[in-house]
Enzyme design. Structure first.
Site, PDB file in Angstrom:
ATOM      1  N   SER A  33      19.983  53.942 -79.153  1.00  0.00           N
ATOM      2  CA  SER A  33      19.413  52.607 -78.913  1.00  0.00           C
ATOM      3  C   SER A  33      20.351  51.503 -79.400  1.00  0.00           C
ATOM      4  CB  SER A  33      18.051  52.475 -79.601  1.00  0.00           C
ATOM      5  OG  SER A  33      18.165  52.741 -80.984  1.00  0.00           O
ATOM      6  N   ASN A 120      10.964  54.361 -89.623  1.00  0.00           N
ATOM      7  CA  ASN A 120       9.730  53.967 -88.936  1.00  0.00           C
ATOM      8  C   ASN A 120       9.166  52.647 -89.467  1.00  0.00           C
ATOM      9  OD1 ASN A 120      10.196  56.358 -87.719  1.00  0.00           O
ATOM     10  ND2 ASN A 120       8.417  57.431 -88.553  1.00  0.00           N
ATOM     11  N   THR A 165      -6.440  21.397 -52.290  1.00  0.00           N
ATOM     12  CA  THR A 165      -7.112  22.677 -52.524  1.00  0.00           C
ATOM     13  C   THR A 165      -6.821  23.489 -51.266  1.00  0.00           C
ATOM     14  OG1 THR A 165      -9.198  21.979 -51.532  1.00  0.00           O
ATOM     15  CG2 THR A 165      -8.967  21.623 -53.904  1.00  0.00           C
ATOM     16  N   HIS A 166      -6.618  24.783 -51.446  1.00  0.00           N
ATOM     17  CA  HIS A 166      -6.228  25.663 -50.326  1.00  0.00           C
ATOM     18  C   HIS A 166      -4.947  25.166 -49.659  1.00  0.00           C
ATOM     19  CE1 HIS A 166     -10.353  27.343 -50.616  1.00  0.00           C
ATOM     20  NE2 HIS A 166     -10.683  26.083 -50.836  1.00  0.00           N
ATOM     21  N   SER A 287      24.646  26.034 -49.958  1.00  0.00           N
ATOM     22  CA  SER A 287      24.763  27.263 -49.178  1.00  0.00           C
ATOM     23  C   SER A 287      26.224  27.530 -48.892  1.00  0.00           C
ATOM     24  CB  SER A 287      23.995  27.111 -47.862  1.00  0.00           C
ATOM     25  OG  SER A 287      24.446  28.065 -46.929  1.00  0.00           O
ATOM     26  N   LYS A 293      22.717  22.315 -46.616  1.00  0.00           N
ATOM     27  CA  LYS A 293      21.651  22.850 -47.465  1.00  0.00           C
ATOM     28  C   LYS A 293      21.736  22.371 -48.914  1.00  0.00           C
ATOM     29  CE  LYS A 293      18.800  25.369 -46.658  1.00  0.00           C
ATOM     30  NZ  LYS A 293      18.806  26.834 -46.604  1.00  0.00           N
ATOM     31  N   ASN A 295      19.478  23.687 -52.152  1.00  0.00           N
ATOM     32  CA  ASN A 295      18.421  24.665 -52.417  1.00  0.00           C
ATOM     33  C   ASN A 295      17.875  24.559 -53.846  1.00  0.00           C
ATOM     34  OD1 ASN A 295      18.797  25.740 -49.832  1.00  0.00           O
ATOM     35  ND2 ASN A 295      20.417  27.101 -50.567  1.00  0.00           N
ATOM     36  N   GLU A 300      12.970  28.628 -57.467  1.00  0.00           N
ATOM     37  CA  GLU A 300      12.727  29.944 -56.862  1.00  0.00           C
ATOM     38  C   GLU A 300      12.834  31.056 -57.900  1.00  0.00           C
ATOM     39  OE1 GLU A 300      14.751  30.205 -52.758  1.00  0.00           O
ATOM     40  OE2 GLU A 300      15.611  28.464 -53.751  1.00  0.00           O
ATOM     41  N   TYR A 327       4.118  57.174 -85.604  1.00  0.00           N
ATOM     42  CA  TYR A 327       5.340  56.836 -84.878  1.00  0.00           C
ATOM     43  C   TYR A 327       5.670  57.912 -83.846  1.00  0.00           C
ATOM     44  CZ  TYR A 327      10.094  55.761 -83.584  1.00  0.00           C
ATOM     45  OH  TYR A 327      11.207  55.468 -82.839  1.00  0.00           O
TER      46      TYR A 327
HETATM   47  N1  ARG Z   1      15.642  53.632 -82.855  1.00  0.00           N
HETATM   48  C1  ARG Z   1      14.318  53.930 -83.298  1.00  0.00           C
HETATM   49  C2  ARG Z   1      13.319  52.978 -82.624  1.00  0.00           C
HETATM   50  O1  ARG Z   1      13.736  52.032 -82.094  1.00  0.00           O
HETATM   51  C3  ARG Z   1      14.210  53.755 -84.760  1.00  0.00           C
HETATM   52  C4  ARG Z   1      13.183  54.598 -85.427  1.00  0.00           C
HETATM   53  C5  ARG Z   1      13.552  56.018 -85.312  1.00  0.00           C
HETATM   54  N2  ARG Z   1      12.703  56.824 -86.097  1.00  0.00           N
HETATM   55  C6  ARG Z   1      12.682  58.150 -85.969  1.00  0.00           C
HETATM   56  N3  ARG Z   1      11.899  58.796 -86.733  1.00  0.00           N
HETATM   57  N4  ARG Z   1      13.400  58.739 -85.065  1.00  0.00           N
HETATM   58  O2  ARG Z   1      12.143  53.204 -82.605  1.00  0.00           O
END
Ligand code: ARG
Length: 477
Positions: A33, A120, A165-166, A287, A293, A295, A300, A327
């Protein structure tokens, strides 16, 4: 898994202890992550500092070891800020990376940083600190947009347009009334953001992996140190609670929906068919093929991005729905939708605010559209009501007059002026600009109630600004 794609167990992962072989490359690739949660680094460091100070307070860490870790955390913070931090392939997340580097810098003291703590409770703390800071930014940007809408409402003075309205012309409204309608909407969003901030304002540190600790930790002191309003009440709950993420995402989604609705109006209003607004060159695009154009791309995209932000909310809710306590790694999926929603909503608030601030409202076209239409028909019915006729009967009389004007292709005013029981006095109510002045009830779209509304809105915004200032957290973004 082949022997080639595994690593021998060594100190490169935090959890290598019970394993005989190292992690497969596929596992690392899939579960990592760090690419997105490194954004939490300042909050991770802030949380670690408070944790260390807490450990020193309860004598689980000597002052000397505590200082060594705090110095190392300062260095890690500086390296990350200067982009000189060397990320290792084994740094699966920001918590691992920071702790690894602290241990390199602080030596054996670094090995004590994680005392009584789990990733956690750590990740939940980081994300709550981040969310609080971001929500404060969101609230500030909302207030800026509300200020723009208020200012433009004041500038619009007596200009009016057909209210719809509408998407059919219905009754006249002041342009200021229309702009303030959006401003009140965003004021409700500020209240939702403040409520989401309250939900995030609980410290999870001390909950450990799920069941607290056998060590004499001080979660109350740590919560106070980090500026949280309180600590968790239940360790199991707080390590698995992502309600605060859902609350933040819902509040952001509502903002996105409101930006989308203004966006849709600007798309319509800037078309040649409506011609109610000209978007400033700085906030419009051209454009590549059609030189004529201009835009309204911001408008949008405000509409388009709302879909993606709704997706962020529903995606998170689906992630949460089947999770047993406490967790589960699924919870790692909370971050990207939240980060994306904050980034997109913040950029949208700035862009839409700039577009509205610089737009030229074509009030001549607006007023012509209001005057040309049969938008005064209800006013004629109200005229009959004032002389004692039941509204249903008055509605039928005026409907007949409208039918006649359409059948004979004549203006409503000319038919009204020749109709028994109506005549010139009633027809005068259909004169250009007359209808808007008739709207005098509290909260109505005419000049008198709108003047009152502008005052009340200014007072409401002053209250909101006070409430936003009281959020008082510190952003690292
Ligand atoms: N990268 C994990 C998360 O975002 C961190 C916690 C991981 N905890 C574990 N017991 N693997 O949730």
């Amino acid at each position: 898994m082949t022997p080639d794609d595994s690593q021998t167990p060594d100190a490169t992962t935090l959890w290598h202890g019970r394993f005989e072989s190292g992690p497969a490359q596929a596992l690392l690739t899939y579960t990592v992550s760090l690419p997105f949660d490194r954004r939490l680094a300042p909050y991770d460091i802030e949380g670690s500092r408070a944790h260390v100070r807490g450990l020193v307070r309860v004598d689980l860490l000597t002052a000397a070891d505590g200082d060594a870790i705090l110095v190392a955390l300062d260095e890690v913070e500086a390296e990350i800020a200067a982009d000189t931090f060397v990320w290792m392939p084994s740094d699966e997340d920001i918590h691992t990376a920071v702790e690894r580097r602290v241990t390199e810098l602080a030596g054996p003291a670094g090995g004590r940083l994680h005392t009584g703590r789990s990733r956690n409770d750590q990740v939940a703390t980081d994300l709550r600190l981040f969310t609080k800071a971001q929500l404060q930014t969101t609230a500030g940007l909302l207030v800026d947009l509300i200020d723009v809408l208020h200012e433009r409402a004041v500038q619009a003075e007596g200009a009016y347009l057909p209210g719809y309205t509408h998407l059919q012309r219905a009754q006249p409204v002041l342009l200021s009334h229309h702009l303030l309608a959006h401003a009140w909407t965003f004021a409700r969003d500020v209240r939702r953001i403040i409520a989401a901030h309250t939900a995030a304002d609980v410290s999870p540190l001390g909950a450990g992996a799920l069941a607290g600790s056998t060590l004499p930790l001080d979660p109350d002191g740590v919560a106070e140190d980090l500026g949280f309003a309180s600590r968790f009440e239940n360790s199991l709950d707080v390590v698995s609670d992502r309600d605060f993420v859902a609350d933040a995402l819902y509040s952001l989604t509502m903002i996105a929906i409101h930006l989308s609705r203004i966006g849709e109006e600007f798309v319509l209003w800037s078309s040649e068919e409506f011609a109610f607004v000209t978007v400033d060159d700085g906030y419009a695009t051209g454009s590549s093929m059609m030189p004529q154009k201009k835009n309204p791309d911001i408008a949008e995209l405000a509409r388009g991005k709302a879909g993606r932000i709704i997706g962020n909310l529903t995606g998170l809710l689906a992630t949460l729905k089947g999770l047993p306590l406490a967790y589960n790694r699924d919870l790692q999926e909370d971050k990207e939708p939240l980060f994306d929603a904050f980034d997109q909503v913040h950029a949208g608030l700035v862009a839409v605010g700039g577009m509205i601030e610089t737009a030229v409202f074509r009030t001549d076209n607006m007023e012509r559209a209001a005057d040309e239409s049969a938008a005064g028909a209800t006013d004629i019915a109200d005229y009959l009501v004032r002389s004692g006729m039941p509204f249903r009967d008055a509605h039928a009389v005026v409907a007949a007059v409208v039918r006649q004007s359409l059948a004979e292709d004549r203006s409503l005013a000319s038919v009204v002026s020749e109709t028994d029981g109506l005549g010139a006095e009633a027809a005068a109510l259909l004169a250009a600009g007359a209808g808007i002045k008739l709207r005098t009830s509290p909260g109505a779209s005419g000049p008198d109630p709108v003047a009152v509304q502008i005052e009340r809105h200014a007072a409401a915004v002053a209250d909101l600004k006070l409430a936003v200032r009281q959020l008082g957290s510190t952003s690292h973004d």
